[in-house]
Design a protein around this motif. Structure first.
Motif, PDB file in Angstrom:
ATOM      1  N   LEU A   1      41.453 -16.483  42.946  1.00 11.79           N
ATOM      2  CA  LEU A   1      40.302 -16.985  43.705  1.00 11.79           C
ATOM      3  C   LEU A   1      39.369 -15.868  44.174  1.00 11.79           C
ATOM      4  O   LEU A   1      38.304 -16.135  44.704  1.00 11.79           O
TER       5      LEU A   1
ATOM      6  N   ASP B   1      32.314 -28.840  56.085  1.00 12.50           N
ATOM      7  CA  ASP B   1      32.056 -28.736  54.651  1.00 12.50           C
ATOM      8  C   ASP B   1      30.864 -27.821  54.403  1.00 12.50           C
ATOM      9  O   ASP B   1      29.965 -27.706  55.226  1.00 12.50           O
TER      10      ASP B   1
ATOM     11  N   ARG C   1      39.873 -27.585  50.740  1.00 12.27           N
ATOM     12  CA  ARG C   1      39.630 -27.818  49.306  1.00 12.27           C
ATOM     13  C   ARG C   1      38.416 -27.029  48.875  1.00 12.27           C
ATOM     14  O   ARG C   1      37.354 -27.122  49.476  1.00 12.27           O
ATOM     15  N   TYR C   2      38.609 -26.197  47.806  1.00 11.54           N
ATOM     16  CA  TYR C   2      37.509 -25.444  47.230  1.00 11.54           C
ATOM     17  C   TYR C   2      37.268 -26.019  45.848  1.00 11.54           C
ATOM     18  O   TYR C   2      38.157 -25.957  44.994  1.00 11.54           O
ATOM     19  N   ARG C   3      36.108 -26.611  45.617  1.00 11.67           N
ATOM     20  CA  ARG C   3      35.799 -27.262  44.339  1.00 11.67           C
ATOM     21  C   ARG C   3      36.936 -28.178  43.913  1.00 11.67           C
ATOM     22  O   ARG C   3      37.487 -28.034  42.818  1.00 11.67           O
TER      23      ARG C   3
ATOM     24  N   VAL D   1      40.375 -19.764  55.518  1.00  9.93           N
ATOM     25  CA  VAL D   1      39.685 -19.965  54.238  1.00  9.93           C
ATOM     26  C   VAL D   1      40.016 -18.826  53.277  1.00  9.93           C
ATOM     27  O   VAL D   1      40.154 -19.017  52.078  1.00  9.93           O
TER      28      VAL D   1
ATOM     29  N   GLU E   1      35.813 -15.949  43.558  1.00  9.61           N
ATOM     30  CA  GLU E   1      35.080 -17.102  44.087  1.00  9.61           C
ATOM     31  C   GLU E   1      34.750 -16.940  45.564  1.00  9.61           C
ATOM     32  O   GLU E   1      33.653 -17.246  45.996  1.00  9.61           O
ATOM     33  N   ILE E   2      35.750 -16.497  46.344  1.00 10.21           N
ATOM     34  CA  ILE E   2      35.569 -16.406  47.798  1.00 10.21           C
ATOM     35  C   ILE E   2      35.724 -14.957  48.233  1.00 10.21           C
ATOM     36  O   ILE E   2      36.718 -14.317  47.910  1.00 10.21           O
TER      37      ILE E   2
ATOM     38  N   LEU F   1      31.046 -27.477  48.209  1.00  3.25           N
ATOM     39  CA  LEU F   1      31.723 -26.337  47.598  1.00  3.25           C
ATOM     40  C   LEU F   1      33.078 -26.163  48.284  1.00  3.25           C
ATOM     41  O   LEU F   1      34.106 -26.003  47.646  1.00  3.25           O
ATOM     42  N   LEU F   2      33.039 -26.224  49.614  1.00  2.00           N
ATOM     43  CA  LEU F   2      34.256 -26.071  50.404  1.00  2.00           C
ATOM     44  C   LEU F   2      34.363 -27.272  51.327  1.00  2.00           C
ATOM     45  O   LEU F   2      33.378 -27.670  51.951  1.00  2.00           O
TER      46      LEU F   2
ATOM     47  N   LEU G   1      31.155 -18.074  47.456  1.00  2.00           N
ATOM     48  CA  LEU G   1      31.213 -18.259  48.912  1.00  2.00           C
ATOM     49  C   LEU G   1      31.602 -16.934  49.550  1.00  2.00           C
ATOM     50  O   LEU G   1      32.530 -16.278  49.096  1.00  2.00           O
TER      51      LEU G   1
END
Lengths: 599, 290
Positions: B87, B34, B70-72, B58, B90-91, B5-6, B171
């Motif tokens: 984002l 990761d 890198r996220y996805r 992050v 997502e996070i 994912l990350l 996340l």
């Protein structure tokens, strides 16, 4: 084991906004100021309509009429104009012009401060430089120059004065914004996806609002004073009636009709005073600075339990020290006097015995009263707190209601203290050495040289690698762990019989904690001192203590030798605490392959 | 196994230090990590190790000066404010201090509906969602109209968790979320984290200084020391049988809540410290000879 029913707090929901206004009105000074200003505001709005005559209509027949004559309520001035009408009309212009100054200052200062404080970077540097420049300008000179160039308009001069006053708002807002910008809730809002404009409006403006309102009240007062000053000097526009202009006119006739000066002076003085008082009342209301602490013996006692439950006691085991009792606390109650005269009790009657050379752990969660107990032995309860009942017997001395002169013989000589936050317990303005040497000279009566030698020896003893260097350092030059070693060195410098350590390792990293615990254990054995160790960490208790008392809500619920408590806890609260320990828990293991929950 | 994912590769974060000619401070020196969907990766370290900086990088709150996040498959290390806002669903984050992470002048409903209304959810739907969120973190529905100061630390932390969950993130960065809490509260909040993860499949980057807390919640554990990850592997192995000397010291330093076993642990720790000191000396002597 997910027992997840959160207790509902008993505090009734209150809204900050309504209570601020109510607090302001409850303050007699604030109420009077508010009332007077409301009156001035009404006059400013409706004054010209109420005026019985044209404020500029001059007449030779009525020059310098006394108040009450020919229907002129407040008399007439040197040109025969009606003073009451002039005063009513002048209020509108004087207040209006002052407001122009405030609005200009607000617009420039608050916007600039918000942008510079929130975004920083180049805007910050440029605007800070500009405010510095404006503050360095001599205000009166600028206003005089502007009058010479632009003519005698009261509005223009007040707008310029607004620019000159804008740094007052800028600096205030800038300081508040830079402080609040790093608050976690602003970070959380950014992560939540809020736009900057929204973050500023919701989270930042609410913080700067109150100080800005206070500052605005002050600045309005200053603007009225400056404006009147300019008019009084004859630099205003003579065609419009203003308070300053009337004052100037009255001053020229001070021998013929001194009462002419009274009305504008009253208007200017009372308005300025009211604005300042209002600002003060606002500040008091916001800071909730109630300083009424009247001790009423028959006050209500809050927070006391209905009755004391029995303490689960454990019999001594072989390892428990069997020495003479050094500190004996019996039925100790600690309470805090409230502003309304009642008493909030935080410790509800505890018994505690510490023998010579014994390490006694006092364990409990936040708010259980463990630190209050330790502080009452030291006689260091925060202001308002006192031992309300019970006895503290320390080697034959009664400490429960002892005065400073009794404590002077005990604190730092027979009882020493190691605090939780090492850094905040060292004064940043002095070297470590001077902070160690001074108490030794005062308390132990050593010479400067002897105290220095002893301090160096102690610093070496507590494991500081370079005692001489640490001795000459300032607190900010050493780490938290080193600072705690220094404080421990200071505590044992008097060879105490009892060392009270309040969460001595909580602020430290785990590896440093292990070293400090080793040090405390070694010193305890070496000096043979008793120790009262206040902590919330069962690991620390297991490491150091001979006996443990478990505290819950101001009461000791279980007490006994350390092994007995860990292995055979009987009280449900102790058992629940021991169950909550994660150290022995199973690791969670690797991630089990699972189906995608959502696409 | 599913893909990451990350994915963090050789991440560097450098803070400029104010003042002419001052060396900038390198908080992270090439960190790789990761996280898989639905996984908890624990990040352990002491103060100043850079673990909080990694979490903030992050979240886009720390200046990334090298490497990639890198996220996805999407690079998120150097996003613009606008892209970053996208984002936010997502996070998400739960901070350490439950006292300063909630704005004291807003009600709980205002706090929780903030991320929703920022995304254009209308008031009524947002209110319903707030009730639902409060239910998810086991707080009564009348919590909504109260102010943060009326709640205890544990309750505030539940509110912060509810805020993080508002947008259904994939996340959540948890920065020492239980360190400020009492022992029994801490256990309950950790269980809430696990329960939410099992129900929603959210992944956690769980930052803590406490090895026991991290062991309880993490599938995998990374240990940070001076801006670098020194050990990274299954939680079981890293927290019970650590291999790196620093992790071993960390493991041995935590006191065991049992007087007899702690006595044993203390002796073991002394032995380990002596061994490591001897090994360091040998290494130093070897270097000197070479």
């Amino acid at each position: 084991m997910t027992e997840l029913v959160a207790p509902v707090p008993v505090v009734s929901p209150t809204r900050a906004k309504t209570s601020l206004m109510r607090r302001l009105v409850r303050n007699p000074v604030g109420l009077t100021a508010l009332f007077f200003l409301a009156l001035v505001a009404l006059v400013a709005v409706f004054g010209p309509l109420l005026a019985p005559a044209d404020p500029n209509a001059a007449s030779l027949q009525t020059i310098l009429l006394a108040p009450g004559e020919q229907g002129y309520v407040l008399g007439a001035d040197s040109a025969g104009r009606d003073v009451l009408s002039r005063l009513l009309s002048a209020t509108q212009i004087s207040i209006g012009a002052a407001l122009v100054a405030v609005v200009v200052a607000l617009a420039l200062g608050v916007t600039g401060g918000l942008l510079a404080g929130y975004y920083g970077k180049w805007f910050d540097s440029v605007s800070s430089w500009l405010t510095g420049l404006i503050m360095a300008l001599p205000g009166i000179v600028v206003l005089l120059a502007a009058r010479a160039v632009l003519g005698p308009s009261v509005w223009l001069s007040m707008a310029i004065f607004g620019v000159l006053m804008s740094p007052a708002f800028f600096r205030l807002v800038y300081a508040s914004v830079t402080a609040v910008r790093n608050e976690l809730y602003v970070d959380a809002a950014r992560v939540s996806g809020l736009r900057d404009g929204r973050i500023i409006a919701r989270h930042i403006l609410s913080v700067v609002r109150a100080p800005v309102i206070i500052q605005a009240a002050m600045i309005t007062g200053i603007a009225i004073a400056i404006q009147s000053g300019l008019e009084f000097l004859g630099l205003g526009d003579l065609s419009v009636p203003t308070w300053g202009g009337m004052l100037s006119d009255g001053f020229t006739k001070i021998y013929n009709a001194p009462v002419l000066m009274l009305w504008p002076s009253l208007a200017i003085g009372l308005t300025c005073i009211s604005l300042t008082l209002l600002a003060n009342a606002l500040r008091d209301a916001l800071e909730r600075s109630s300083s009424t602490r009247k001790r009423r013996r028959a006050g209500k006692v809050n927070g006391a339990p209905a009755e004391r439950a029995a303490v689960v006691g454990h019999a001594d085991d072989v390892r428990a020290a069997k020495g003479e009792v050094l500190l004996s606390v019996r039925d100790l109650h600690v309470g805090y006097d409230q502003p309304d005269g009642s008493l909030t009790q935080v410790v509800h009657g505890i018994d505690l015995d510490i023998r010579k050379g014994e390490v006694h752990g006092l364990i409990g969660e936040s708010g259980s009263g463990k630190t209050q107990t330790a502080f009452s032995v030291l006689g260091l309860l925060p202001s308002g707190g006192r031992v309300t009942k019970g006895t503290i017997d320390f080697g034959g001395l009664q400490l429960a209601d002892a005065g400073e002169n009794v404590y002077r013989k005990v604190r730092g000589k027979r009882i020493a203290y190691v605090p939780q936050e090492p850094m905040s317990n060292l004064d940043g303005a002095f070297t470590i050495g001077s902070q160690l040497v001074e108490p030794m000279r005062v308390v132990l009566g050593l010479s400067k040289q002897a105290a220095t030698e002893r301090a160096l020896a102690l610093l070496a003893r507590v494991g500081l690698p370079d005692p001489k260097k640490t001795f000459a350092s300032y607190p900010h030059e050493i780490s938290g762990g080193q600072a705690q070693r220094v404080l421990i060195a200071g505590a044992v410098s008097c060879d105490p019989e009892l060392l009270i350590a309040d969460e001595p390792t909580t602020a430290l990293d785990v590896t440093v904690q292990a070293e400090v615990l080793d040090l405390l254990r070694d010193l305890q054995a070496e000096f043979g001192m008793a120790m009262l160790l206040v902590t919330h960490n069962f690991g620390v208790v297991a490491d150091l203590c001979d006996r443990v008392s478990v505290m819950q809500s101001g009461l000791i619920v279980e007490s006994g030798p350390v092994r007995s408590i860990f292995n055979h806890a009987e009280h449900p609260y102790t058992q629940s605490l021991l169950d909550a320990i994660l150290e022995d828990g199973e690791p969670r293991g690797a991630l089990a392959p699972r189906k995608e929950v959502s696409a | 196994m599913s893909e990451s994912l990350l994915d963090i590769r050789d991440l560097e974060v450098t803070y400029p230090i104010k003042g002419f000619g001052k060396q900038p401070f390198r908080a992270l020196k090439g960190v790789s990590l990761d996280i898989k969907p639905g996984e908890t990766v624990g990040l352990v370290g002491e103060s100043g190790s850079g673990k909080t900086t990694l979490g903030r990088a992050v979240l886009g709150l720390a200046p990334v000066t090298g490497g990639s996040i890198r996220y996805r498959e999407q690079e998120i290390g150097h996003l613009h404010r606008r892209q970053r806002r996208a984002l936010s669903s997502e996070i998400q984050v739960v901070f350490q201090d439950p006292y300063s992470s909630l704005n004291p002048s807003l009600t709980i409903e205002q706090i929780l509906s903030e991320p929703l209304t920022a995304r254009g959810v209308d008031g009524k739907a947002a209110r319903a969602r707030v009730r639902e969120l409060l239910g998810q973190v086991n707080l009564p529905a009348d919590t909504a109209d109260r102010l943060p100061r009326e709640f205890s630390g544990g309750q505030r932390q539940r509110i912060a968790i509810a805020r993080a969950l508002a947008l259904d993130p994939k996340l959540i960065v948890c920065d020492e979320p239980v360190s400020a809490l009492d022992l029994s509260t801490q256990a309950r909040v950790l269980d809430l984290f696990i329960e939410i993860q099992e129900r929603t499949g959210v992944a956690y980057l769980f930052i803590s200084h406490d090895l026991a807390v991290v062991r309880h919640i993490s599938h995998r554990v990374a240990v940070m020391y001076h801006g670098e990850i020194v050990e990274y592997g299954d939680g079981d192995q890293v927290t019970a049988r650590p291999e790196h000397p620093y992790t071993q010291r960390l493991f041995m330093a935590a006191p065991v809540p049992d007087p007899d076993r702690q006595e044993q642990r203390r002796a073991d720790r002394r032995r380990l410290m002596d061994e490591q000191a001897a090994a360091d000396e040998q290494a130093g002597a070897g270097l000197g000879a070479a």
